[in-house]
Design a protein around this motif. Sequence first.
Motif: not given
Length: 704
Positions: A473-492
């Motif tokens: 569950g923690r590993r999945l949360m790390v992946g979720a955080a990385r994905t959401l930050i990437e989207r934010t940097l792209r303006g999404e």
Amino acid sequence: MIQLRCPECGYLQNVSERRYFSGSEEPIICPHCATPMPPQRLRTEDEPIPEDVAHKILAFSSRILSGGDISKEVVLALEAMIRHYGPTVEGVKALGIGFTRLGEPRKAEPFLMRALAAKPEEVDLVRCLLTVQLAKSDYAQAVRTGTHLLTVLGAQTADEDVAKLVLGHLGMGAIDKARALLEAHPALDSDSPLVKHVLKELKRGSGTGFGGVIRPLKRLWGNKSAKSLQSFGRRALDLVTRNRERSGVPAGRPDRKATAPVAERSKPLAATQQQPESVLEYWIFAPGTEVPGWGAVRDYLDKSLSDRPDGQTFPKFLDEYLGKKRLTTDHLLKRDAPGSFEYPEELIPRNSRDLSADDRAKVVNAAMIVRVRLVIQECRSLDHIVTGVLAVEAVRSLTNGIVQDAISHTLWGTARWKADVVTNPLHNLVETHVRFDTLDEKGIAWIHSHGMQKFGLPEIEIEEVPTDYAPYGRRLMVGAARTLIERTLRGEPPMPPVELHRTPFLLDLEPRPGDEEGHFPVGSLQVFPYVADYDPRNPSTLRHVLRIMESRGYRFPELAPPPTPEPAEPPASAPPHAEKHVLKSRLLLAHRQAQQGLIEFKRSFLDQGHLEGAVHAVKVGFPVAEGEYEWMWVSLDKWTENLILGHVENDPVLRTDLSKGSRVEVEEGQVFDWVIAREGRVLGGAYTEALLSPPDVRHSAAAQ
């Protein structure tokens, strides 16, 4: 802009009027079919200005330079003639001084820089440039210009010259330097409005501009109201203890009045939750009570970053954030709020990373907490992360303190902080700047983050995780955080469904309100992982996803590779296209480094481009057929506003219309890389060459 239609394919493109009427030998190329279209020619530099126009330019320039009243119409008329027929020495000087006196610093600066390139010690020009830099809140440059002005004038220094330099020091927070400068000039006329203004601001302990143009830059060290101190103290006490318990609420679990209504769950997140600001906040537990000023912080960064390739970049961001009041500092003394300094011994291991015995003693016996806070409106890059970390490290080093990340609730041991964060603030980004806590409640885990607000995002949380699967569950949360930050940097925006990279998993997100305890100050996003055709809200779906993770060993890639100059080669087993893809990604990172330093490069050319042996060149992609580009170096001859004039330094292969030595004109936006060299040695830039050539070849090629 002028719309230009290609005579061959009919493609319509927008071309600036300056480019269209440039008279350059370089044709305008159709981006669709590569057909050359010669620009319109007005005049060359060798052609004389018409006699009647030359008389008008001289008359208007003399009127401005005479020191009398300046009409805006006269300045604009002179500007139109200069831009149309070409510059004259007196005309450029008059425009710089004219726009300064009209209160238009951004229009004045390029003319002043150009005039000073020819006459670097002309007092009137230097004074105007100092005025312009203060008006733009460019305090670091104002200090350099003011210091140069006093050196040129010597005993002839005017009271206003000293006062303006003092304002530059105050703008950077260098109170001690400002006082020392005034003490070195004790005979200043205290009846002078500007001198009176400076003395008033120095007495108040805050830096400000002059003439009503510069907005006050508030000095934030220590001058706090009792209400502010109490608020800071209460938050400090809450942060260090983190042991609040309420009736019926498990320890550490936030108590929300209500979750999002069911009817809102199908709405886009933007309709139910506003994007928060990106906030960095660090606290330094210090043994002493002396707070360093911004001038001392700036001096520390200048010295500590001198050997780093990005050493000139982030002090620039520091000055920008200070000027816009995005970066602030205050402090709390133990004698004012002793309860805020009682860090429970039993919580130190839980909140800390590798505290030594000396570190622990500093936390327990701290006499002061210094707070460094950086707030930006939107997160489109990671520059604020690096700048914030470097500013905090400067304060930590100057106070000999210990760093607490107040957003992620992490207490850093000094050695770990310097090795994991300061050396490369963007390495292992999520694990370094975001903390994931797991709370076990009778075999069911609640996992949540602290630190996502640094990237302009709410915190994320997941519930009902079986304790046996908590690591996944923690590993999945790390992946979720990385994905959401990437989207934010792209303006999404974080709009569901969100796809986790290199996995079959999707995320549904539910915005939840903040809690009364302030555990999630801007609310949170509850994460519901699922795979296609599964109901994300069904508790069995979460167990299914976690079992897949366990059986297949899914891990999530880093958000971004660390910006090292010589990255490792892709593995031998990688597919054929992998090496090309990796190289492209690294070239884009190198290009971003070049863009960040472009302003300093421009200043270097305007200041030193005329020196013998100095080379300033830019790498530009010249378009060829079918969307391809031929990349060549162009040595600079002239830089006017956003247009660069120079000569091609390569032997073209694809662009047969060009040859080595061809005169070309490019816009600032076309610059992909740049280099500064002297006597065959690279002094700065050449970021992309670091990826394409061995060091010895790179230096010799870029410096030619």
